[in-house]
Design an enzyme around this catalytic site. Structure first.
Site, PDB file in Angstrom:
ATOM      1  N   LYS A 118      14.565  -3.925  14.580  1.00 18.44           N
ATOM      2  CA  LYS A 118      14.400  -2.563  14.038  1.00 18.44           C
ATOM      3  C   LYS A 118      13.131  -2.485  13.192  1.00 18.44           C
ATOM      4  CE  LYS A 118      17.150  -3.461   9.909  1.00 18.44           C
ATOM      5  NZ  LYS A 118      18.520  -3.492   9.355  1.00 18.44           N
TER       6      LYS A 118
ATOM      7  N   TYR B 227     -11.891   0.860  -9.236  1.00 18.41           N
ATOM      8  CA  TYR B 227     -11.440   2.084  -9.908  1.00 18.41           C
ATOM      9  C   TYR B 227     -10.959   1.788 -11.318  1.00 18.41           C
ATOM     10  CZ  TYR B 227     -11.538   4.876  -5.635  1.00 18.41           C
ATOM     11  OH  TYR B 227     -11.940   5.559  -4.528  1.00 18.41           O
TER      12      TYR B 227
END
Ligand code: PLP
Length: 394
Positions: A41, A286
């Protein structure tokens, strides 16, 4: 491992080892001592379900578990080359929704069911194809304590399926919430409730299944799965996903049977794109979250949180260079992980060069380390690796 990266794309890829996947499957199957449903899955926990399914089928998996009908169809198509005796059954673990039932029936996927509407959708789809009574197998999930999917009363649910229905209950299953806590009374309570539900239903079944990787690793629930199965004439089965990909959670209360011998299937890699020397006092990335205390040599890698490299690794995580010269050299992540780019410190690797291979997850950079730094579990890190990372079977 040979160089396998694709050409003409940015250098961010995940090598998926077929040998390790097959070995992990056989090993887990051996420890389980019963049929093992191989869970693929969520795109095989980020490893690529269409790459992994044929390897698992070729290793003898008689059952594969997928999230949805759509994923089941893709997985089934990936198995097209296999001879029919190696074709595994495909269990759709999250049920069927409007519009999916016809596709599930057409592709002979086997849905898990627990809501009456799912029975009606499947019956309508089967009757539209004039399928005979009892010709479409379904697995009924019993809720034994997770309060997610599952019926409270298996006998009452079975009674919703009429004698002439095209549906047939092939299996009862349940899912356990605390298998990594071996000895937890919750495991015993859930298994006892499951046993009582199956017994009270009086159903004759082909399969009984429960459990997951930690259930196999701890081993404590396996004998009860076998007992419940024997009582209703069924074959016992357990299920595993995480172990197949090379990982298992740390257990409490038991010695692991498989955890130490599993090998990571994925090696997530990139290459150094650019190098620069910065003076003391330079800031990186950043918000200038780090200032170079001394001259530093920095390398840029073209991978960021849009690829699934967690932002929590900013100034805390590490990657591996020189994997081919085991054990390799770690390089810390410096500054913020940004969307597409990350900077690593290679001051201590003076010959680091543009084009050098960098391992983000794999041998030497365990997924558990990143999960701990990101405050999550290995499962979420693995299935968070995004689609733009090309998966390559090696
Ligand atoms: C995902 C899942 C599994 C596999 O769990 P792992 O811990 O990855 O082995 C087993 N059963 C069900 C119902 C699942 O949803």
């Amino acid at each position: 491992m040979r160089a396998v990266e694709p050409n003409h794309v940015r250098p961010v890829w995940a090598e998926i080892s077929a040998t390790r996947l097959a070995t992990n499957y056989r090993h887990t199957r051996g420890a389980a001592g019963m049929e093992l449903l191989a869970v693929v899955k969520a795109d095989a926990y980020g490893h690529g379900a269409e790459l992994c399914a044929p390897v698992l089928a070729g290793s003898g998996a008689a059952w594969l578990g997928v999230t949805s009908v759509e994923e089941g169809v893709r997985v089934k198509a990936s198995l097209g080359m296999l001879p029919s005796f190696l074709q595994p059954r495909i269990l759709v673990m999250c049920g069927v929704w409007n519009g999916e039932a016809a596709v599930a029936v057409e592709h002979r996927l086997t849905p898990v069911v627990w809501e009456e509407y799912q029975l009606r959708l499947l019956e309508d789809a089967a009757r539209a194809r004039s399928l005979a009574p009892k010709s479409v197998p379904v697995h009924v999930e019993v809720d034994t304590g997770m309060a997610r999917q599952g019926v409270a009363d298996l006998a009452a649910f079975a009674a919703l399926i009429a004698e002439d229905s095209p549906l047939r209950i092939e299996s009862a299953m349940t899912h356990l919430g605390s298998t990594e806590e071996a000895g937890s009374p919750l495991n015993r309570e859930q298994m006892d409730r499951f046993a009582a539900q199956v017994k009270a239903s009086g159903l004759r079944l082909d399969w009984i299944h429960a459990g997951n990787t930690s259930g196999v690793d701890a081993g404590e629930i396996l004998s009860q799965i076998k007992e419940i199965a024997a009582d209703c004439g069924a074959q016992p089965m357990t299920r595993s996903g995480l172990a197949l990909y090379g990982y298992a959670l740390e257990l409490t209360g038991a010695t692991p049977h498989i955890r130490r011998t599993l090998q990571p299937v994925m090696a997530w890699k990139t290459r150094i794109l650019s190098l620069r020397d910065v003076p003391a006092g330079a800031t990186v990335g950043y918000n200038a979250t780090i200032t170079a205390p001394a001259p530093m040599r920095l390398a840029l890698i073209p991978v960021g949180y849009a690829d699934g490299l967690r932002r929590e690794l900013s100034n805390r995580g590490r990657v591996l260079l020189r994997e081919t010269h085991a054990p390799g050299v770690h390089a810390p992540i410096v500054g913020r992980v940004s969307m597409d780019l990350t900077v690593i410190d290679v001051t201590h690797i003076p010959d680091a060069a543009i084009g050098d291979e960098v391992t983000l997850i794999g041998d030497g950079v365990p997924v558990e380390e990143q999960a701990a730094l990101a405050g999550t579990i290995p499962y979420e890190i693995l299935c968070g690796i995004s689609d733009r990372v090309t998966r390559i079977l090696v």
